[in-house]
Motif scaffolding. Structure first.
Motif, short mmCIF file in Angstrom:
data_model
loop_
_atom_site.label_atom_id
_atom_site.label_comp_id
_atom_site.label_asym_id
_atom_site.label_seq_id
_atom_site.Cartn_x
_atom_site.Cartn_y
_atom_site.Cartn_z
N GLN A 1 0.79 -1.23 0.00
CA GLN A 1 0.00 0.00 0.00
C GLN A 1 0.82 1.28 0.00
N TYR A 2 2.07 1.24 0.47
CA TYR A 2 2.80 2.49 0.70
C TYR A 2 4.10 2.62 -0.10
N LEU A 3 4.67 1.54 -0.60
CA LEU A 3 5.91 1.61 -1.37
C LEU A 3 5.61 1.46 -2.85
N ASP A 4 6.18 2.35 -3.66
CA ASP A 4 5.96 2.31 -5.10
C ASP A 4 7.04 1.44 -5.73
N ILE A 5 6.90 0.13 -5.57
CA ILE A 5 7.98 -0.80 -5.95
C ILE A 5 8.04 -1.03 -7.46
N ALA A 6 7.02 -0.59 -8.22
CA ALA A 6 7.02 -0.81 -9.67
C ALA A 6 7.30 0.47 -10.45
N SER A 7 7.70 1.54 -9.77
CA SER A 7 7.91 2.82 -10.45
C SER A 7 9.28 2.85 -11.13
N VAL A 8 9.43 3.81 -12.06
CA VAL A 8 10.75 4.09 -12.62
C VAL A 8 11.52 4.86 -11.57
N PRO A 9 12.67 4.37 -11.11
CA PRO A 9 13.37 5.01 -9.99
C PRO A 9 13.85 6.43 -10.35
N ARG A 10 13.84 7.29 -9.35
CA ARG A 10 14.39 8.64 -9.49
C ARG A 10 15.89 8.60 -9.23
N ARG A 11 16.54 9.72 -9.49
CA ARG A 11 17.98 9.83 -9.22
C ARG A 11 18.30 9.49 -7.77
N SER A 12 17.46 9.93 -6.86
CA SER A 12 17.74 9.74 -5.44
C SER A 12 17.82 8.26 -5.07
N PHE A 13 17.11 7.42 -5.81
CA PHE A 13 17.14 5.98 -5.54
C PHE A 13 18.54 5.42 -5.80
N PHE A 14 19.14 5.84 -6.91
CA PHE A 14 20.48 5.34 -7.24
C PHE A 14 21.53 5.94 -6.31
N GLU A 15 21.30 7.17 -5.87
CA GLU A 15 22.20 7.78 -4.89
C GLU A 15 22.19 6.96 -3.59
N LEU A 16 21.00 6.52 -3.17
CA LEU A 16 20.90 5.71 -1.96
C LEU A 16 21.55 4.34 -2.16
N LEU A 17 21.31 3.73 -3.32
CA LEU A 17 21.93 2.42 -3.58
C LEU A 17 23.45 2.52 -3.56
N ALA A 18 23.98 3.64 -4.06
CA ALA A 18 25.43 3.81 -4.05
C ALA A 18 25.99 3.80 -2.63
N CYS A 19 25.20 4.33 -1.69
CA CYS A 19 25.63 4.33 -0.29
C CYS A 19 25.63 2.91 0.30
N LEU A 20 24.82 2.04 -0.25
CA LEU A 20 24.65 0.70 0.33
C LEU A 20 25.49 -0.36 -0.38
N SER A 21 25.97 -0.07 -1.59
CA SER A 21 26.69 -1.08 -2.35
C SER A 21 28.10 -1.29 -1.80
N PRO A 22 28.52 -2.55 -1.61
CA PRO A 22 29.88 -2.82 -1.13
C PRO A 22 30.91 -2.89 -2.26
N HIS A 23 30.47 -2.80 -3.52
CA HIS A 23 31.37 -2.96 -4.66
C HIS A 23 31.74 -1.59 -5.23
N GLU A 24 33.03 -1.33 -5.36
CA GLU A 24 33.49 -0.01 -5.76
C GLU A 24 33.03 0.36 -7.16
N LEU A 25 33.18 -0.55 -8.14
CA LEU A 25 32.78 -0.24 -9.51
C LEU A 25 31.27 -0.03 -9.60
N GLU A 26 30.53 -0.86 -8.89
CA GLU A 26 29.08 -0.73 -8.89
C GLU A 26 28.68 0.61 -8.25
N ARG A 27 29.36 0.98 -7.19
CA ARG A 27 29.06 2.24 -6.52
C ARG A 27 29.33 3.43 -7.44
N GLU A 28 30.44 3.37 -8.18
CA GLU A 28 30.75 4.45 -9.12
C GLU A 28 29.68 4.57 -10.20
#
Length: 497
Positions: free
Chosen positions: A301-328
């Motif tokens: 009901q509350y999370l838009d899990i099927a949306s096209v992600p915004r820039r902020s989503f990838f910024e957050l993922l970069a903070c969580l990724s343990p892989h340097e190339l993936e983070r870049e």
């Protein structure tokens, strides 16, 4: 000098302005600045007289209108009895989000900026006018402006040198703690942990009326790539009044299959219940989220899990990724320069609804003919023109039947079925004398809806030619004539990228 508490206030219709405002909040925290982010109508506007540092993020909707969640603020800030020194202690900046294909591009942001200056506030820097039509999106304008903003803020209100900036890619401290409950209070594991109580008061965005769906009819051809629907709801018992031009806001939910898949991928138990608690006293919980809440209810009901992600989503993922190339790569996708790659990565088919041109009074968009005639019981439309395809000729049989009955003149431009393309602007030029007579002598209204890329400019140029050729106006006078039609709402556009 002690850094003040930064206040970020946003007016958002579709969530973009809110996303930018929340980005401002994150960047402030990275710079060790205290920051509150609120919707304009949720903020007690009378408190502005005590705010030293405010950034306003506001979108423009419709024909230069403020978003729904800043309309009360809008009425207050333009009260004539406000003293001209009301906000003399405030430093401010305004960031606008708009679309330059509209005549009133970023009108709300521009008008707000002028009004704040009238009330004595000091602008930290010139207004930012984000433009959806920019090839890199609004962030191409926003990013350098934000750089100037932080430079100005930290110059005026420096933070202690022993508090270094938290770099991008390093996660910020969480605002909330999530505590799972040892037992499920409600045995219905895939539904709410709490029974939904009867709503008090009239239906609203926070307390919607659950209207039964009566019909769900496809109005495009079965082989057409666009699936456009006419959906009817029963609001008999709602107490809701309805007038022409009103819109329905539908709160969707994620499908059970998507919800289950999401929980499976992240290793979440859908039946688990939790409570969310702020870490800081001035941080409110997300509005509308029940306490306690089940994982299933949260995801469905509350999370838009099927949306096209915004820039902020990838910024957050970069903070969580343990892989340097993936983070870049994630940080690249969250930058303005990486927007082309981001669009390609997130691309999916887009639906274009329908280009509609009306050069007669009292209609808008691809509406059913019977509804159109309900709007204009005493004035018959003289001409109507649709550009698209036979496959998305909405209510084509009904339009043709009304033409046979003499209720209107129907002109079509089915450009997708033609070897030599004929568009709305071509039909307009062909009917130049009629268009001029309708607008100049019969007080007609002109409504234009469709894709924002080329069509509005092409149609406007066709109208200017008609004003000059049929009305004998010079080019400057034709432009003035068109501006007068816009000012009196006899020429209105609704376009989208």
């Amino acid at each position: 000098m002690t850094a003040p508490q930064l206040l970020v206030l946003f007016g958002s219709q579709t969530g973009t302005a809110q996303d930018v405002a929340e980005r401002l909040g994150r960047e402030a925290r990275r710079r060790r600045l205290g920051c509150r982010v609120q919707a304009l109508d949720s903020y007690a506007v009378a408190n502005l007289i005590r705010e030293p540092l405010v950034v306003f993020v506001c979108a423009t909707t419709g024909q230069g209108d403020p978003p729904d969640n800043m309309k009360n603020f809008w009425r207050f800030i333009f009260r004539k009895n406000l003293p001209s020194t009301s906000l003399c202690q405030m430093d401010f900046a305004v960031l606008g989000l708009g679309d330059s294909s509209y005549a009133k591009f970023n009108f709300v942001a521009k008008k707000l900026h002028r009004r704040l200056l009238q009330l004595g506030a000091s602008a930290l820097l010139p207004i930012c006018l984000g433009d959806d039509q920019h090839e890199l999106g609004p962030d191409a304008i926003i990013d350098p402006w934000l750089g100037d903003l932080w430079e100005k803020v930290l110059e005026l209100y420096p933070v202690p040198i022993d508090l270094p900036v938290i770099p991008h890619g390093v996660p910020l401290p969480s605002k909330f703690t999530l505590q799972f409950l040892p037992e499920v209070p409600n045995p219905r594991s895939k539904e709410s942990c709490l029974a939904i109580s009867d709503s008090l008061g009239p239906p609203s965005e926070s307390q919607p009326f659950l209207a039964p769906m009566v019909t769900n009819q496809r109005v495009t051809g079965p082989s057409h790539f666009q699936d456009v629907r006419l959906i009817e709801f029963d609001i008999t018992d709602s107490g809701i009044s309805f007038a022409a031009g009103d819109v329905v806001l539908i709160q969707p939910s994620n499908s059970a299959a998507h919800t289950q898949q999401f929980c499976h991928v992240l290793g979440l138990d859908p039946s688990q219940c939790f409570v969310l608690q702020p870490r800081e006293p001035d941080v409110p919980c997300p509005p509308g989220l029940p306490q306690p809440c089940s994982v299933w209810q949260l995801v469905s009901q509350y999370l838009d899990i099927a949306s096209v992600p915004r820039r902020s989503f990838f910024e957050l993922l970069a903070c969580l990724s343990p892989h340097e190339l993936e983070r870049e790569k994630l940080l690249e996708l969250s930058s303005a320069q990486g927007q082309e790659d981001l669009c390609e990565y997130c691309s999916r088919p887009r639906r274009t609804i329908l280009e509609v041109l009306c050069d007669f009074p009292h209609t808008a968009g691809a509406i059913p003919p019977d509804y159109l005639l309900d709007l204009i019981p005493q004035i018959r439309p003289r001409a109507f023109s649709i550009a698209s395809s036979l496959l998305d000729f909405y209510w084509g049989d009904e339009w043709q039947e009304l033409e046979k009955r003499g209720c209107l003149t129907l002109v079509t431009a089915f450009s997708r079925e033609q070897g030599r393309k004929v568009y709305v602007q071509h039909r307009l030029r062909e009917l130049g004398p009629l268009v001029w007579e309708l607008l100049d002598r019969r007080g007609a209204y002109f409504y234009l809806a469709g894709n924002a890329k080329y069509m509005p400019t092409d149609v406007t140029e066709a109208l200017m030619s008609i004003f000059q050729e049929e009305g004998g106006l010079s080019h400057p006078n034709a432009a003035t004539y068109l501006a007068r039609l816009q000012r009196t709402l006899r020429f209105q556009t609704e376009t989208w990228a």
